[in-house]
Write a protein that holds these residues in place. Structure first.
Motif, mmCIF file in Angstrom:
data_model
loop_
_atom_site.group_PDB
_atom_site.id
_atom_site.type_symbol
_atom_site.label_atom_id
_atom_site.label_comp_id
_atom_site.label_asym_id
_atom_site.label_seq_id
_atom_site.Cartn_x
_atom_site.Cartn_y
_atom_site.Cartn_z
ATOM 1 N N ASP A 1 3.161 -10.984 -9.525
ATOM 2 C CA ASP A 1 2.394 -10.062 -8.612
ATOM 3 C C ASP A 1 3.346 -9.378 -7.720
ATOM 4 O OD1 ASP A 1 0.364 -8.548 -7.493
ATOM 5 O OD2 ASP A 1 -0.998 -10.345 -6.666
ATOM 6 N N PHE A 2 4.355 -8.497 -8.093
ATOM 7 C CA PHE A 2 5.534 -7.957 -7.429
ATOM 8 C C PHE A 2 4.677 -7.108 -6.166
ATOM 9 C CE2 PHE A 2 6.531 -8.600 -11.754
ATOM 10 C CZ PHE A 2 7.997 -9.165 -11.541
ATOM 11 N N THR A 3 5.333 -7.262 -4.926
ATOM 12 C CA THR A 3 4.763 -6.513 -4.110
ATOM 13 C C THR A 3 6.025 -5.856 -3.132
ATOM 14 O OG1 THR A 3 3.639 -8.380 -3.681
ATOM 15 C CG2 THR A 3 3.513 -6.730 -1.963
ATOM 16 N N PHE A 4 5.781 -4.584 -3.004
ATOM 17 C CA PHE A 4 7.143 -4.008 -2.435
ATOM 18 C C PHE A 4 7.122 -4.178 -1.134
ATOM 19 C CE2 PHE A 4 9.072 0.454 -1.160
ATOM 20 C CZ PHE A 4 9.926 0.160 -1.863
ATOM 21 N N VAL A 5 8.396 -4.100 -0.458
ATOM 22 C CA VAL A 5 8.748 -4.715 0.938
ATOM 23 C C VAL A 5 8.192 -3.871 2.039
ATOM 24 C CG1 VAL A 5 10.870 -3.402 0.959
ATOM 25 C CG2 VAL A 5 10.439 -5.594 2.357
ATOM 26 N N ASP A 6 7.974 -2.740 1.464
ATOM 27 C CA ASP A 6 7.241 -1.587 3.034
ATOM 28 C C ASP A 6 5.816 -2.284 2.794
ATOM 29 O OD1 ASP A 6 9.606 -0.342 3.260
ATOM 30 O OD2 ASP A 6 8.698 1.732 2.268
ATOM 31 N N ASP A 7 5.075 -2.539 1.728
ATOM 32 C CA ASP A 7 3.749 -3.033 1.945
ATOM 33 C C ASP A 7 3.615 -4.214 2.482
ATOM 34 O OD1 ASP A 7 2.683 -0.766 0.429
ATOM 35 O OD2 ASP A 7 2.799 -1.535 -1.471
ATOM 36 N N ILE A 8 4.559 -5.017 2.276
ATOM 37 C CA ILE A 8 4.655 -6.463 3.148
ATOM 38 C C ILE A 8 4.502 -6.038 4.606
ATOM 39 C CG2 ILE A 8 6.234 -8.438 3.600
ATOM 40 C CD1 ILE A 8 4.579 -8.921 0.863
ATOM 41 N N VAL A 9 5.583 -5.353 4.828
ATOM 42 C CA VAL A 9 5.784 -5.105 6.329
ATOM 43 C C VAL A 9 4.617 -4.233 7.053
ATOM 44 C CG1 VAL A 9 7.260 -3.875 8.102
ATOM 45 C CG2 VAL A 9 8.443 -5.150 6.327
ATOM 46 N N THR A 10 3.914 -3.480 6.422
ATOM 47 C CA THR A 10 2.772 -2.969 6.814
ATOM 48 C C THR A 10 1.648 -3.832 7.121
ATOM 49 O OG1 THR A 10 3.110 -0.826 5.982
ATOM 50 C CG2 THR A 10 0.896 -1.430 6.507
ATOM 51 N N GLY A 11 1.438 -4.968 6.219
ATOM 52 C CA GLY A 11 0.629 -5.856 6.178
ATOM 53 C C GLY A 11 0.840 -6.831 7.649
ATOM 54 N N ILE A 12 2.120 -7.226 7.761
ATOM 55 C CA ILE A 12 2.523 -7.825 8.985
ATOM 56 C C ILE A 12 2.231 -7.282 10.022
ATOM 57 C CG2 ILE A 12 4.427 -9.145 10.236
ATOM 58 C CD1 ILE A 12 5.845 -9.456 7.330
ATOM 59 N N VAL A 13 2.733 -6.003 10.104
ATOM 60 C CA VAL A 13 2.632 -5.375 11.469
ATOM 61 C C VAL A 13 0.991 -5.048 11.887
ATOM 62 C CG1 VAL A 13 3.049 -2.874 12.559
ATOM 63 C CG2 VAL A 13 4.863 -3.962 11.122
ATOM 64 N N ARG A 14 0.392 -4.937 10.769
ATOM 65 C CA ARG A 14 -0.969 -4.993 11.269
ATOM 66 C C ARG A 14 -1.826 -6.067 11.713
ATOM 67 N NH1 ARG A 14 -4.729 -0.406 8.194
ATOM 68 N NH2 ARG A 14 -3.016 1.366 7.936
ATOM 69 N N LEU A 15 -1.187 -7.276 11.267
ATOM 70 C CA LEU A 15 -1.854 -8.583 11.655
ATOM 71 C C LEU A 15 -1.341 -8.930 13.021
ATOM 72 C CD1 LEU A 15 -1.562 -10.303 8.269
ATOM 73 C CD2 LEU A 15 -3.501 -10.251 9.678
ATOM 74 N N LEU A 16 -0.044 -8.425 13.525
ATOM 75 C CA LEU A 16 0.537 -8.841 14.613
ATOM 76 C C LEU A 16 -0.155 -8.772 16.081
ATOM 77 C CD1 LEU A 16 4.252 -7.479 14.371
ATOM 78 C CD2 LEU A 16 3.570 -9.717 14.108
ATOM 79 N N SER A 17 -1.074 -7.764 16.097
ATOM 80 C CA SER A 17 -1.644 -7.883 17.388
ATOM 81 C C SER A 17 -3.401 -8.354 17.221
ATOM 82 C CB SER A 17 -1.968 -6.404 18.158
ATOM 83 O OG SER A 17 -0.750 -5.979 18.390
ATOM 84 N N ASN A 18 -3.508 -8.794 16.010
ATOM 85 C CA ASN A 18 -4.631 -9.428 15.703
ATOM 86 C C ASN A 18 -4.715 -11.010 15.099
ATOM 87 O OD1 ASN A 18 -6.447 -6.593 15.475
ATOM 88 N ND2 ASN A 18 -4.522 -6.113 14.503
ATOM 89 N N PRO A 19 -4.511 -11.715 15.855
ATOM 90 C CA PRO A 19 -4.711 -13.125 15.589
ATOM 91 C C PRO A 19 -6.060 -13.606 15.283
ATOM 92 C CG PRO A 19 -4.383 -13.014 17.976
ATOM 93 C CD PRO A 19 -4.206 -11.429 17.323
ATOM 94 N N SER A 20 -6.285 -14.340 14.392
ATOM 95 C CA SER A 20 -7.830 -14.390 13.876
ATOM 96 C C SER A 20 -8.170 -15.934 14.162
ATOM 97 C CB SER A 20 -7.837 -14.454 12.267
ATOM 98 O OG SER A 20 -7.621 -13.250 12.018
ATOM 99 N N ILE A 21 -9.491 -16.023 14.404
ATOM 100 C CA ILE A 21 -10.064 -17.566 14.596
ATOM 101 C C ILE A 21 -10.633 -18.049 13.229
ATOM 102 C CG2 ILE A 21 -11.813 -18.777 15.838
ATOM 103 C CD1 ILE A 21 -9.846 -17.726 17.779
#
Length: 343
Positions: A230-250
């Motif tokens: 499942d090859f994942t382009f680095v820009d997509d990885i970073v977008t996923g990380i950035v979206r999660l940064l302000s959204n910790p989950s319980i």
């Protein structure tokens, strides 16, 4: 979905900032006006010139501070947390590589276990709003159920690298439970792109071609049961990380810890991937490129398939990676040809 956008007024600590994903994440945060403190030990696991090339770009940003040191140094980590008081920590520093872990286990324990423990201890004593850390799709081992879901059984790692990443998830969960540290683990699936890691197959295949050497394919020449990734382009990885940064989950048990897959949800046969790479290189060089191929048995620690379910990521932050493999590979090849001045 109660999604909060990135908060650019926070201080972000990124470990492994001169690494592949660390560089792209740091750059994205800096471009959005964030303060970024980057740590990296600039080790020579692969060509350090690539790390310096990434680092030089980051140093052009006024809000970037770089510290050359090792997260395995507990005193240094403590002083960084004391001095810079990060609000959000992203731990991407790790010794990478499945095959390398079979020959050099010591560095994996030092960086991936002791280093991560030091980060957790620092987050305990200098509380942060969110700790995000890199796990890996390798935790799924030889899982036969596809696509891989975060709820799957992951207690049978087939490499020490995978075992250290699974350990990170367990350690982070425990610290979240005991000390109420909001933490998120990210299982990355075969990340690729410009300025990437030379130990990854796509990069080494082009290196081999340029050097006039054959490429090694570890599938025994069995095209019917070819390897899938499942090859994942680095820009997509970073977008996923950035979206999660302000959204910790319980988690469902009330512990502020959750694990997410970040993958393309669209696995490619290894041979199709190689064919796409040949075409992209042909486009870049203006001539037909065909790799000379040597087939060998699958290596210990390698897994036959990786395939991410991205339902959970999409549900929480409304995003799933979807850069087509041909588009991502063309960007990598165009960068490679220019960076190494290939004719």
């Amino acid at each position: 979905m109660n999604y909060r956008p990135l908060n650019s007024s926070k201080n972000y600590l990124v470990t492994g900032a001169a690494g592949f994903i660390g560089y792209y994440l740091s750059r994205r945060l800096l471009e959005q006006g964030c303060v970024v403190i980057g740590i990296d030990n600039l080790n020579d696991y692969y060509d350090v010139n690539l790390k310096y090339a990434r680092l030089n770009q980051l140093k052009s940003f006024e809000r970037f501070t770089f510290i050359e040191d090792d997260i395995a140094d507990k005193v240094m980590i403590k002083s960084i947390f004391e001095n810079y008081k990060p609000n959000i920590v992203v731990n991407l520093a790790a010794q990478a590589g499945v095959r390398y872990s079979i020959e050099n286990p010591d560095v994996y324990i030092q960086s991936n276990i002791i280093g991560f423990y030091n980060i957790l201890e620092a987050c305990r004593h200098y509380p942060v709003e969110h700790l995000v850390y890199a796990s890996s799709s390798s935790v799924y081992g030889s899982n036969k159920e596809v696509p891989f879901r975060e709820t799957d059984f992951v207690d049978s790692p087939v490499s020490l690298y995978a075992a250290t990443k699974k350990s990170n998830e367990l350690m982070a969960y425990t610290y979240s439970h005991l000390y109420d540290i909001p933490a998120t683990g990210l299982r990355f699936f075969t990340v690729y792109g410009p300025l990437g890691r030379p130990d990854m197959a796509y990069f080494s295949f082009v290196d081999k071609y340029v050097a006039g050497d054959p490429i090694k394919i570890f599938n025994n020449g069995d095209f019917e049961h070819d390897l899938y990734r499942d090859f994942t382009f680095v820009d997509d990885i970073v977008t996923g990380i950035v979206r999660l940064l302000s959204n910790p989950s319980i988690g469902e048990d009330g512990v502020p810890h959750k694990v997410f897959n970040i993958g393309n949800n669209n696995p490619e046969k290894l041979m199709n991937f190689i064919e796409s790479l040949e075409k992209c290189l042909s486009n870049a060089l203006g001539r037909e490129v065909v790799f000379e191929k040597v087939y060998e048995p699958i290596k210990p620690g390698d897994v036959p398939a990786t395939y991410a379910s991205t339902d959970l990521l999409q549900q929480v932050v409304g995003f799933k990676p979807e850069t087509p493999i041909k588009e991502g590979l063309q960007k990598f090849v165009d960068w490679y040809v220019e960076f190494y001045n290939v004719k």
